[in-house]
Design an enzyme around this catalytic site. Structure first.
Site, PDB file in Angstrom:
ATOM      1  N   ARG A  54      18.040   4.453  16.216  1.00 41.23           N
ATOM      2  CA  ARG A  54      17.796   3.743  14.967  1.00 41.23           C
ATOM      3  C   ARG A  54      18.930   4.004  13.973  1.00 41.23           C
ATOM      4  O   ARG A  54      19.744   4.899  14.170  1.00 41.23           O
ATOM      5  CB  ARG A  54      16.454   4.177  14.371  1.00 41.23           C
ATOM      6  CG  ARG A  54      16.403   5.633  13.987  1.00 41.23           C
ATOM      7  CD  ARG A  54      14.984   6.111  13.697  1.00 41.23           C
ATOM      8  NE  ARG A  54      14.526   5.729  12.366  1.00 41.23           N
ATOM      9  CZ  ARG A  54      13.668   6.452  11.631  1.00 41.23           C
ATOM     10  NH1 ARG A  54      13.176   7.594  12.100  1.00 41.23           N
ATOM     11  NH2 ARG A  54      13.277   6.043  10.447  1.00 41.23           N
ATOM     12  N   SER A  86       4.025   8.998 -11.819  1.00 38.25           N
ATOM     13  CA  SER A  86       3.160   7.822 -11.842  1.00 38.25           C
ATOM     14  C   SER A  86       2.014   7.971 -10.845  1.00 38.25           C
ATOM     15  O   SER A  86       0.848   7.733 -11.172  1.00 38.25           O
ATOM     16  CB  SER A  86       3.991   6.580 -11.530  1.00 38.25           C
ATOM     17  OG  SER A  86       3.175   5.534 -11.097  1.00 38.25           O
ATOM     18  N   SER A  87       2.338   8.380  -9.626  1.00 44.83           N
ATOM     19  CA  SER A  87       1.304   8.505  -8.587  1.00 44.83           C
ATOM     20  C   SER A  87       0.275   9.562  -8.940  1.00 44.83           C
ATOM     21  O   SER A  87      -0.919   9.373  -8.719  1.00 44.83           O
ATOM     22  CB  SER A  87       1.917   8.912  -7.252  1.00 44.83           C
ATOM     23  OG  SER A  87       2.574   7.854  -6.684  1.00 44.83           O
ATOM     24  N   GLU A 116       1.564  11.633   3.325  1.00 48.99           N
ATOM     25  CA  GLU A 116       1.991  10.364   2.736  1.00 48.99           C
ATOM     26  C   GLU A 116       1.674   9.180   3.661  1.00 48.99           C
ATOM     27  O   GLU A 116       1.245   8.130   3.199  1.00 48.99           O
ATOM     28  CB  GLU A 116       3.488  10.421   2.431  1.00 48.99           C
ATOM     29  CG  GLU A 116       4.146   9.094   2.091  1.00 48.99           C
ATOM     30  CD  GLU A 116       3.707   8.507   0.765  1.00 48.99           C
ATOM     31  OE1 GLU A 116       3.157   9.266  -0.055  1.00 48.99           O
ATOM     32  OE2 GLU A 116       3.912   7.303   0.573  1.00 48.99           O
ATOM     33  N   SER A 150     -13.142  -1.799   6.433  1.00 51.66           N
ATOM     34  CA  SER A 150     -14.564  -1.454   6.532  1.00 51.66           C
ATOM     35  C   SER A 150     -15.416  -2.270   5.563  1.00 51.66           C
ATOM     36  O   SER A 150     -16.636  -2.300   5.690  1.00 51.66           O
ATOM     37  CB  SER A 150     -14.777   0.032   6.231  1.00 51.66           C
ATOM     38  OG  SER A 150     -14.010   0.813   7.100  1.00 51.66           O
ATOM     39  N   HIS A 183      15.510  -0.037   1.848  1.00 52.12           N
ATOM     40  CA  HIS A 183      14.382  -0.780   2.410  1.00 52.12           C
ATOM     41  C   HIS A 183      13.178   0.146   2.584  1.00 52.12           C
ATOM     42  O   HIS A 183      12.066  -0.180   2.160  1.00 52.12           O
ATOM     43  CB  HIS A 183      14.768  -1.407   3.757  1.00 52.12           C
ATOM     44  CG  HIS A 183      13.595  -1.835   4.587  1.00 52.12           C
ATOM     45  ND1 HIS A 183      12.828  -2.928   4.273  1.00 52.12           N
ATOM     46  CD2 HIS A 183      13.040  -1.295   5.706  1.00 52.12           C
ATOM     47  CE1 HIS A 183      11.854  -3.058   5.178  1.00 52.12           C
ATOM     48  NE2 HIS A 183      11.955  -2.067   6.056  1.00 52.12           N
ATOM     49  N   HIS A 233       5.532  17.530  13.703  1.00 51.33           N
ATOM     50  CA  HIS A 233       5.720  16.616  14.836  1.00 51.33           C
ATOM     51  C   HIS A 233       6.804  15.577  14.546  1.00 51.33           C
ATOM     52  O   HIS A 233       7.177  14.829  15.432  1.00 51.33           O
ATOM     53  CB  HIS A 233       4.395  15.951  15.258  1.00 51.33           C
ATOM     54  CG  HIS A 233       3.802  15.031  14.240  1.00 51.33           C
ATOM     55  ND1 HIS A 233       2.451  14.894  14.080  1.00 51.33           N
ATOM     56  CD2 HIS A 233       4.359  14.198  13.337  1.00 51.33           C
ATOM     57  CE1 HIS A 233       2.217  14.009  13.122  1.00 51.33           C
ATOM     58  NE2 HIS A 233       3.345  13.583  12.661  1.00 51.33           N
ATOM     59  N   HIS A 234       7.286  15.546  13.299  1.00 43.86           N
ATOM     60  CA  HIS A 234       8.418  14.673  12.995  1.00 43.86           C
ATOM     61  C   HIS A 234       9.738  15.349  13.340  1.00 43.86           C
ATOM     62  O   HIS A 234      10.790  14.754  13.172  1.00 43.86           O
ATOM     63  CB  HIS A 234       8.421  14.315  11.508  1.00 43.86           C
ATOM     64  CG  HIS A 234       7.227  13.522  11.083  1.00 43.86           C
ATOM     65  ND1 HIS A 234       7.202  12.158  11.055  1.00 43.86           N
ATOM     66  CD2 HIS A 234       5.986  13.912  10.690  1.00 43.86           C
ATOM     67  CE1 HIS A 234       6.014  11.730  10.654  1.00 43.86           C
ATOM     68  NE2 HIS A 234       5.260  12.774  10.424  1.00 43.86           N
ATOM     69  N   TRP A 255      15.550   6.891   4.412  1.00 37.77           N
ATOM     70  CA  TRP A 255      14.488   7.097   3.413  1.00 37.77           C
ATOM     71  C   TRP A 255      13.946   8.514   3.488  1.00 37.77           C
ATOM     72  O   TRP A 255      13.299   8.977   2.561  1.00 37.77           O
ATOM     73  CB  TRP A 255      13.351   6.076   3.592  1.00 37.77           C
ATOM     74  CG  TRP A 255      12.283   6.492   4.550  1.00 37.77           C
ATOM     75  CD1 TRP A 255      12.258   6.288   5.881  1.00 37.77           C
ATOM     76  CD2 TRP A 255      11.070   7.195   4.234  1.00 37.77           C
ATOM     77  NE1 TRP A 255      11.133   6.822   6.441  1.00 37.77           N
ATOM     78  CE2 TRP A 255      10.374   7.378   5.441  1.00 37.77           C
ATOM     79  CE3 TRP A 255      10.510   7.684   3.054  1.00 37.77           C
ATOM     80  CZ2 TRP A 255       9.152   8.043   5.515  1.00 37.77           C
ATOM     81  CZ3 TRP A 255       9.291   8.352   3.139  1.00 37.77           C
ATOM     82  CH2 TRP A 255       8.631   8.517   4.356  1.00 37.77           C
ATOM     83  N   ASP A 261     -14.619   0.765 -16.906  1.00 40.22           N
ATOM     84  CA  ASP A 261     -13.163   0.683 -16.760  1.00 40.22           C
ATOM     85  C   ASP A 261     -12.746   1.924 -15.983  1.00 40.22           C
ATOM     86  O   ASP A 261     -13.609   2.665 -15.491  1.00 40.22           O
ATOM     87  CB  ASP A 261     -12.467   0.638 -18.135  1.00 40.22           C
ATOM     88  CG  ASP A 261     -11.085  -0.012 -18.050  1.00 40.22           C
ATOM     89  OD1 ASP A 261     -10.207   0.573 -17.387  1.00 40.22           O
ATOM     90  OD2 ASP A 261     -10.891  -1.102 -18.605  1.00 40.22           O
ATOM     91  N   THR A 279      -9.661   9.022  14.344  1.00 43.46           N
ATOM     92  CA  THR A 279      -9.172   7.643  14.273  1.00 43.46           C
ATOM     93  C   THR A 279      -9.892   6.781  15.304  1.00 43.46           C
ATOM     94  O   THR A 279     -10.255   5.634  15.035  1.00 43.46           O
ATOM     95  CB  THR A 279      -7.653   7.592  14.492  1.00 43.46           C
ATOM     96  OG1 THR A 279      -7.059   8.633  13.725  1.00 43.46           O
ATOM     97  CG2 THR A 279      -7.084   6.269  14.057  1.00 43.46           C
ATOM     98  N   LYS A 293     -13.181   5.676  14.099  1.00 42.67           N
ATOM     99  CA  LYS A 293     -13.104   4.532  13.191  1.00 42.67           C
ATOM    100  C   LYS A 293     -12.976   3.224  13.959  1.00 42.67           C
ATOM    101  O   LYS A 293     -13.709   2.265  13.705  1.00 42.67           O
ATOM    102  CB  LYS A 293     -11.915   4.693  12.245  1.00 42.67           C
ATOM    103  CG  LYS A 293     -12.184   5.713  11.190  1.00 42.67           C
ATOM    104  CD  LYS A 293     -11.096   5.721  10.157  1.00 42.67           C
ATOM    105  CE  LYS A 293     -11.543   6.454   8.926  1.00 42.67           C
ATOM    106  NZ  LYS A 293     -12.534   5.730   8.141  1.00 42.67           N
ATOM    107  N   HIS A 332       3.876  13.724   5.917  1.00 42.07           N
ATOM    108  CA  HIS A 332       2.801  13.320   6.808  1.00 42.07           C
ATOM    109  C   HIS A 332       1.533  12.896   6.068  1.00 42.07           C
ATOM    110  O   HIS A 332       1.017  11.820   6.339  1.00 42.07           O
ATOM    111  CB  HIS A 332       2.525  14.303   7.939  1.00 42.07           C
ATOM    112  CG  HIS A 332       1.809  13.565   9.021  1.00 42.07           C
ATOM    113  ND1 HIS A 332       2.443  12.713   9.875  1.00 42.07           N
ATOM    114  CD2 HIS A 332       0.498  13.429   9.274  1.00 42.07           C
ATOM    115  CE1 HIS A 332       1.557  12.096  10.629  1.00 42.07           C
ATOM    116  NE2 HIS A 332       0.367  12.514  10.293  1.00 42.07           N
ATOM    117  N   TYR A 353      -0.741   8.904   5.676  1.00 40.36           N
ATOM    118  CA  TYR A 353      -2.181   8.620   5.604  1.00 40.36           C
ATOM    119  C   TYR A 353      -2.558   8.050   4.247  1.00 40.36           C
ATOM    120  O   TYR A 353      -3.523   7.293   4.137  1.00 40.36           O
ATOM    121  CB  TYR A 353      -2.999   9.864   5.942  1.00 40.36           C
ATOM    122  CG  TYR A 353      -2.804  10.233   7.386  1.00 40.36           C
ATOM    123  CD1 TYR A 353      -2.849   9.247   8.357  1.00 40.36           C
ATOM    124  CD2 TYR A 353      -2.532  11.524   7.782  1.00 40.36           C
ATOM    125  CE1 TYR A 353      -2.628   9.539   9.674  1.00 40.36           C
ATOM    126  CE2 TYR A 353      -2.314  11.824   9.111  1.00 40.36           C
ATOM    127  CZ  TYR A 353      -2.356  10.833  10.061  1.00 40.36           C
ATOM    128  OH  TYR A 353      -2.130  11.121  11.351  1.00 40.36           O
TER     129      TYR A 353
END
Lengths: 532, 300
Positions: free
Chosen positions: A452, A171-172, A257, A270, A78, A304-305, A143, A107, A330, A333, A255, A259
């Site tokens: 979890r 790909s990315s 990722e 925006s 998932h 921090h993870h 994951w 293009d 943040t 924003k 991390h 963002y």
């Protein structure tokens, strides 16, 4: 806007081919954008079904529907499918459709590579999903695939998981190179960087982040591969390595990722809020600087993870304070979005509803993130449902809502037809209620201590889990309504005008609806000093 | 940016079968490779993995050949504007940046292991109690004494910097000069010199790869330094191995450029293919210098 030349024709102008091969061979940014968006939606449904398996099992304590081994495969798949298969391709699809039209380019810069970037994905996810049917089952280590769960104790299918990640990375990276080169090289003459729409700005920075961190992800899965098949000791302390090394390298990717999955959303919101508030975006420059600051900070906060992994205290403190710094840009924003709406002549069409819900609910997710950043408090929250609630608040009513908002906002431009506003609003309210009923209670059970990634739980968590599961099914099935609305809109509906929304600004609204197969074969003249 | 009236039209290719074949080739390569690895590790004997892997490699190689031929052909047909060339320049630059980050992951791993993990396992520093698992383990670098020698037999020694690695450094640094001389020859339109300097560069690259192979043989045969000899071997072979793979790719690129130069391609204003290969070569050279300092000199 009248100064803008509309609808160019030149001699080698041609429309799309017929049939399936159009989609396989296409080099057109609109076709490829469409492919990305449909692929993303399919993956969203597949990953969503897995989420519903999880929520169905957790409806009551005890083991009812699935065995724990399969439950672990579901949580893992998932997460992987939603992150790499649903959210990221959706944003790339939007970039494909919108970036060339917003900057007046004919293009994407490298159209064949653009096709390549997309068509790798069905192979990658086909391979990833095929692991469900392999001996030993699909990846079951979460994951985040922490070693040694993903190395020493992993099922054999981990090899294919590793190569699937490699394919997604290739790909990315190619997709991002394309976006970045398009933005840097193909802007209409006279459009300076600080004239670009914010969606383009946020994607420029996102593409930079992707090119910087996807290779690091490739590096870490390669180390796993070597540990599994060639006997190296990267993540094995017996040979002088360290499982914690895995976490450091993974989160150095991970991390930025997160963002990557939210910056384009900032760009979408925006664009939408000024349109429906009928005011210019408040603080354009500060939005750009805030996006860049968030991107910079994303590289220096990864640990921090991992507060509970046993880092030296100086490390814990550094990562705590650095993380809290992110709240500043943040906050800028969120302030700017609210200030844009302030005293605007607001109307509440479906895209605006999703955008406002984004601002409110993303902020909730951001604030619970601040709570998690506090080291001593995190020792309590770590690996509980509070974390699950936190990141689902930023990803579902954050990223996913922004993608929905974008779909409703630009669908009339893509299809030439207005979507059904009543159904759109119904979809919004069902999703809004569904999301909150699903994830808000998870804050409570998390703070109360429910961990979890377990298929079973203690009795005191039963009530809120039941509520959460009901919400999940409501949210999940509401998305079928979205599918219906989109198909209905493609097949017909009220003809959309070229400008579609009366407050909308930007080059994409100067071409006809639906946007012709080729736009801006010669670059448009820009309106004087506008934020085109 | 060009102003309106000098704006050339940007070439947008119509449909192309190349990318779908490249996707298929890539998929077959990794699917076959993955099957092969799983067969190896489980001891199963099957030809499935290797067959699919080779098929994928062939499809990939053929597709790349046709793809690059197509681009060269379009360039010679004057379908590309100056702006298109700029796209290629940006594209290659960002690709090299992604490669830099790929190596950064492995250099970062080496740094973390070397400065913290090796000590921490031995109970030095704040994580004192960790030495209870392997009380006999003594932290040192290079690690000639693994925490768990039963699982990972430690090497007897490591490769010092002042033998083959120094030779390799000289080879690669020299090759960076020769490739630049080839570039100067292109700028001056001196055909023979272009070919000569390219041949020299390729020869130096191949010599490097031979030395590297000899060094690996030494490591395995005489020092017991292998992939499974603990973390020193892991980081050593990962870094030098991926670097070697990149030298191989760079050499292939240069060989292609040599072929093109012999066919009369490349002029002062139109030599992006060559430049891209040269940039890649310089990048590989810089990575080697980092390796030489961080892995060989400071690491042994």
């Amino acid at each position: 806007m009248s100064a803008v030349i509309e609808n160019h024709h030149d001699d080698h102008h041609h429309g799309p081919d017929k049939g399936l091969m159009r989609w396989v061979l296409t080099t057109n940014h609109k076709d490829i954008g469409t492919l990305y968006l449909w692929f993303s939606f399919m993956m969203f449904l597949v990953g969503g079904c897995m989420a519903l398996v999880i929520r169905a099992e957790l409806f009551q304590p005890g083991l009812q529907l699935v065995v724990p081994e399969f439950f672990n495969q579901m949580t893992t798949m998932h997460g992987l499918i939603m992150v790499f298969g649903a959210v990221m391709p959706a944003f790339v699809g939007l970039a494909n459709w919108l970036v060339p039209m917003m900057i007046g380019a004919p293009d994407m810069a490298l159209p064949r590579m653009n096709n390549y970037s997309f068509w790798i994905l069905p192979f990658a996810f086909g391979m990833l999903l095929s692991t469900l049917f392999m001996e030993g089952g699909a990846p079951n280590f979460g994951w985040t695939f922490y070693a040694p769960l993903s190395t020493e104790y992993a099922p054999p299918s981990v090899t294919f998981f590793i190569f699937a990640v490699h394919l997604m990375g290739i790909s990315s990276i190619m997709g991002s190179i394309n976006v970045i080169v398009t933005i840097l090289n193909l802007r209409a003459p006279g459009m300076r960087l600080m004239d670009m729409p914010l969606f383009v700005w946020t994607w420029l920075i996102t593409a930079y982040l992707l090119i910087a961190v996807m290779p690091v992800l490739a590096g870490v899965v390669t180390m796993m591969l070597m540990d599994i098949h060639f006997g190296t000791a990267f993540f094995n302390a017996g040979g002088g390595g360290d499982p914690v090394l895995f976490q450091h390298v993974f989160w150095f990717f991970g991390h930025p990722e997160v963002y990557i999955m939210i910056l384009p959303a900032f760009g979408i919101v925006s664009a939408i809020i000024p349109t429906f508030a009928r005011k210019k975006l408040f603080g354009y420059d500060s939005m750009v600087y805030a996006t860049a600051s968030i991107a910079f900070l994303s590289f220096i906060v990864w640990a921090h993870h991992m507060f509970t992994v046993g880092m030296p205290i100086a490390g814990e403190l550094y990562f705590m304070y650095a993380t809290m710094l992110i709240a500043v840009p943040t906050g800028v924003k969120v302030f700017n979005w609210v200030a844009t709406m302030w005293q605007g002549s607001m109307t509440f069409e479906t895209p605006m509803l999703f955008a406002i819900a984004f601002v409110i609910l993303f902020t909730i997710g951001g604030l619970s993130g601040l709570m998690l950043a506090i080291v001593p408090a995190d020792f309590q929250y770590h690996d509980t449902y509070f974390v699950v609630a936190h990141f689902h608040y930023v990803l579902v009513p954050g990223s996913i809502f922004s993608i929905m908002a974008a779909a409703y906002y630009w669908l009339p431009k893509w299809t030439g037809n207005m979507y059904d506003e009543t159904l759109g609003k119904t979809h919004f309210w069902l999703s809004f209620v569904g999301v909150n009923v699903t994830f808000f209670p998870q804050h409570f059970i998390g703070l109360a201590g429910m961990p979890r990634r377990y298929p079973d739980y203690a009795l005191q968590f039963a009530d809120w889990n039941m509520v959460s599961s009901v919400g999940a099914f409501l949210f999940g099935f509401s998305q079928l309504l979205f599918l219906f609305i989109v198909i209905k809109c493609i097949r017909g509906g009220k003809q959309a005008t070229d400008e579609v929304w009366d407050g909308a600004e930007g080059l994409e609204w100067t071409v006809e609806s639906p946007a012709p197969y080729h736009t801006f074969s010669t670059p448009p003249a820009l309106p004087e000093r506008s934020l085109a | 940016m060009a102003s309106d009236n000098t704006y050339e039209s940007y070439y947008v290719p119509h449909n192309s079968p190349l990318p779908i074949f490249a996707s298929l080739g890539l998929f077959l390569t990794v699917y076959g490779g993955g099957s092969l690895l799983n067969e190896m590790s489980s001891g199963a004997s099957s030809n499935f993995g290797i067959t699919v892997f080779m098929m994928g490699g062939l499809v990939m190689a053929a597709t790349l050949f046709f793809w690059f031929s197509k681009v060269i052909e379009e360039n010679h047909a004057k379908m590309y504007s100056q702006q298109m060339n700029k796209s290629f320049v940006w594209g290659m630059s960002w690709f090299i940046f992604s490669e830099v980050m790929f190596f950064a992951a492995f250099f970062g791993a080496l740094f973390y292991i070397r400065f913290w993990v090796v000590d921490w396992i031995g109970g030095v520093g704040e994580r004192g109690p960790s030495d209870m698992v392997w009380p006999d383990y003594v932290p040192q670098w290079p690690l000639l004494d693994n925490p768990n020698p039963e699982q990972f037999a430690a090497p007897d020694g490591v490769i010092g910097p002042w033998g083959l690695p120094l030779v390799n450094t000289l080879l690669l640094v020299t090759s960076s000069f020769t490739v630049t001389f080839a570039h100067h020859a292109i700028n001056h339109g001196e055909r023979k010199k272009i070919v000569g300097w390219l041949v020299a560069t390729i020869a130096l690259g191949l010599a490097f790869l031979v030395c590297q192979a000899v060094e690996y043989y030494e490591a395995y045969a005489h020092y017991g330094l292998t992939l499974n000899s603990g973390i020193f071997g892991s980081t050593f072979f990962m870094l030098t191995g991926f670097h070697g793979a990149h030298v191989t790719i760079g050499t292939i690129m240069l060989i292609v450029m040599l072929g093109r130069a012999m066919k009369g391609h490349f002029t002062k204003t139109d030599c992006f293919g060559f430049e891209a290969a040269a940039w890649y070569w310089h990048f590989v050279d810089v990575v080697w210098l980092l390796l030489f300092v961080l892995v060989y000199i400071l690491g042994t």
